[in-house]
Design a protein around this motif. Structure first.
Motif, mmCIF file in Angstrom:
data_model
loop_
_atom_site.group_PDB
_atom_site.id
_atom_site.type_symbol
_atom_site.label_atom_id
_atom_site.label_comp_id
_atom_site.label_asym_id
_atom_site.label_seq_id
_atom_site.Cartn_x
_atom_site.Cartn_y
_atom_site.Cartn_z
ATOM 1 N N ASN A 104 9.219 27.491 35.723
ATOM 2 C CA ASN A 104 8.001 27.549 36.520
ATOM 3 C C ASN A 104 8.033 28.594 37.629
ATOM 4 O OD1 ASN A 104 5.860 25.194 35.985
ATOM 5 N ND2 ASN A 104 7.903 24.467 35.456
ATOM 6 N N GLU A 105 9.218 28.996 38.049
ATOM 7 C CA GLU A 105 9.294 29.869 39.215
ATOM 8 C C GLU A 105 9.869 31.249 38.930
ATOM 9 O OE1 GLU A 105 11.178 27.865 42.496
ATOM 10 O OE2 GLU A 105 10.180 25.959 42.047
ATOM 11 N N SER A 106 10.361 31.493 37.720
ATOM 12 C CA SER A 106 10.961 32.798 37.419
ATOM 13 C C SER A 106 9.919 33.898 37.381
ATOM 14 C CB SER A 106 11.701 32.743 36.075
ATOM 15 O OG SER A 106 12.848 31.939 36.168
ATOM 16 N N LYS A 107 10.301 35.052 37.864
ATOM 17 C CA LYS A 107 9.429 36.227 37.863
ATOM 18 C C LYS A 107 9.855 37.264 36.823
ATOM 19 C CE LYS A 107 7.294 34.503 41.410
ATOM 20 N NZ LYS A 107 5.952 33.872 41.230
ATOM 21 N N CYS A 108 10.961 37.025 36.152
ATOM 22 C CA CYS A 108 11.444 37.963 35.140
ATOM 23 C C CYS A 108 11.108 37.429 33.752
ATOM 24 C CB CYS A 108 12.951 38.157 35.268
ATOM 25 S SG CYS A 108 13.909 36.651 34.955
ATOM 26 N N PRO A 109 11.170 38.275 32.713
ATOM 27 C CA PRO A 109 10.958 37.790 31.345
ATOM 28 C C PRO A 109 11.985 36.735 30.961
ATOM 29 C CG PRO A 109 10.845 40.190 31.429
ATOM 30 C CD PRO A 109 11.363 39.740 32.766
ATOM 31 N N ILE A 110 11.528 35.714 30.242
ATOM 32 C CA ILE A 110 12.399 34.654 29.741
ATOM 33 C C ILE A 110 12.243 34.562 28.234
ATOM 34 C CG2 ILE A 110 12.796 32.161 29.678
ATOM 35 C CD1 ILE A 110 12.037 32.019 32.585
ATOM 36 N N VAL A 111 13.365 34.511 27.543
ATOM 37 C CA VAL A 111 13.370 34.310 26.095
ATOM 38 C C VAL A 111 14.147 33.029 25.819
ATOM 39 C CG1 VAL A 111 14.170 35.185 23.865
ATOM 40 C CG2 VAL A 111 13.168 36.759 25.538
ATOM 41 N N ILE A 112 13.555 32.125 25.033
ATOM 42 C CA ILE A 112 14.191 30.854 24.686
ATOM 43 C C ILE A 112 14.469 30.828 23.185
ATOM 44 C CG2 ILE A 112 13.924 28.340 24.581
ATOM 45 C CD1 ILE A 112 12.025 28.557 26.983
#
Length: 340
Positions: free
Chosen positions: A210-218
């Motif tokens: 909810n708070e990350s500002k960078c790209p996230i890959v799951i």
């Protein structure tokens, strides 16, 4: 590959454009921090990172409780580094429990020590573990090289969440976070319907998603499981007579027996997250979708909840890996085992 029902439903709606996939396939050397709870599959992920120095610059490993206590995880990490002749890689001790306390220990799948309970692996020198706490080390390293560091989070996300709370701008300076965790269809069964890494610390998952500002890959559980190694390939690959293959054979012996009687495939889940970082082309389909986590359900605490129908109108930066090229992943595994 055996395609899950969710993958089929989302295949055309969320398929990456050819241009975007081509951008992901561009080769570049990645400065990587590996955040993990070293058990058997984490060990293989660490070994892949070290076996591909042209692709990965492994800057540090931050340890978190999960498959075993954090102290055992640190020892396991040093054992892997020793067999790979890379004790120069910095190891940091991190969180010993979830953000709000409590622990959720791994099953006997990884053994009591988290790495197969192998007796003949020499104990490493624990003085090699850095004094700096993992979350503080994460903040420091990212601030020293803003925009240059990727994080592979293949255990509970506690260290990452704490780093984000220590430095509100932490993820603005992280290049990307690749997570092995969550599930699409409730088949991971760490706790009825949820996957181990997410269930271990749902509050940490909530913070990161909810708070990350960078790209996230799951990369979720089922996508890994649907791409497990067939036994003939796996056994022939680890049967090479060299130090690394012998080490892998030893630590995976117990889990291999369990998988042989249960699924007839062997799946080193965390290995797939590193395979993606080493070679982006192993991923053939991603879904760009908002992802949340259930915090309160009595049966579903820690369950990953993708917003497939786009009901929540919110900007996000999350992609879920939906399909893999297992042949390319097998090549990476073979090269890793052959690189003595």
């Amino acid at each position: 590959m055996v395609e899950s029902g969710t993958a089929k439903r989302c295949r055309f709606s969320f398929k990456f454009s050819r241009r975007k996939l081509n951008r992901l396939k561009m080769s570049e050397k990645i400065n990587l921090i590996l955040d993990c709870d070293v058990g058997v599959d984490d060990a293989l992920a660490v070994m892949l990172a070290l076996a591909t120095p042209n692709n990965i610059n492994l800057m540090a490993i931050t340890c978190v409780a999960g498959n075993a206590t954090v102290d055992k995880v640190c020892i396991n990490t040093l054992k892997v580094l020793k067999v790979c002749d890379r004790l120069d890689v910095a190891v940091y001790r991190g969180a010993c429990s979830g953000i709000i306390g409590g622990t959720f220990r791994g099953t006997p799948y990884h053994g009591v020590d988290g790495m197969g309970d192998v007796q003949n692996i020499p104990q490493p020198d624990i003085k090699l573990i850095k004094e700096e706490v993992a979350a503080i080390a994460l903040v420091r390293m990212v601030n020293e090289r803003p925009g240059e560091i990727s994080i592979a989070a293949i255990g509970p996300l506690t260290n990452i969440a704490i780093a984000m709370k220590l430095d509100p701008h932490f993820t603005e300076k992280v290049k990307e976070i690749v997570i092995m965790g969550g599930e699409l269809e409730g088949r991971a069964a760490a706790f009825l319907t949820s996957e181990f890494n997410f269930t271990s610390d749902p509050e940490a998952v909530h913070v990161v998603l909810n708070e990350s500002k960078c790209p996230i890959v799951i990369i979720p559980y089922e996508i890994c499981q649907n791409n497990g190694f067939d036994f003939d390939y796996y056994i022939s690959t680890i049967s090479q007579n060299n130090k690394k293959a012998n080490f892998i054979k030893a630590i995976t012996s117990n889990s291999l027996k369990r998988e042989q009687s249960r699924a007839h495939i062997y799946t080193p889940w965390d290995f797939y997250a590193l395979a993606y970082l080493v070679d982006r082309s192993v991923v053939t389909n991603m879904a760009n979708v908002l992802v949340q986590v259930e915090l309160h359900g009595s049966l579903t605490r820690g369950k990953m909840v993708p917003d497939w129908n786009r009901k929540v109108q919110k900007d996000h930066n999350t992609n879920i890996i939906m399909e893999l090229d297992i042949d390319k992943i097998k090549i990476l595994f073979l090269k890793m085992c052959s690189n003595a």
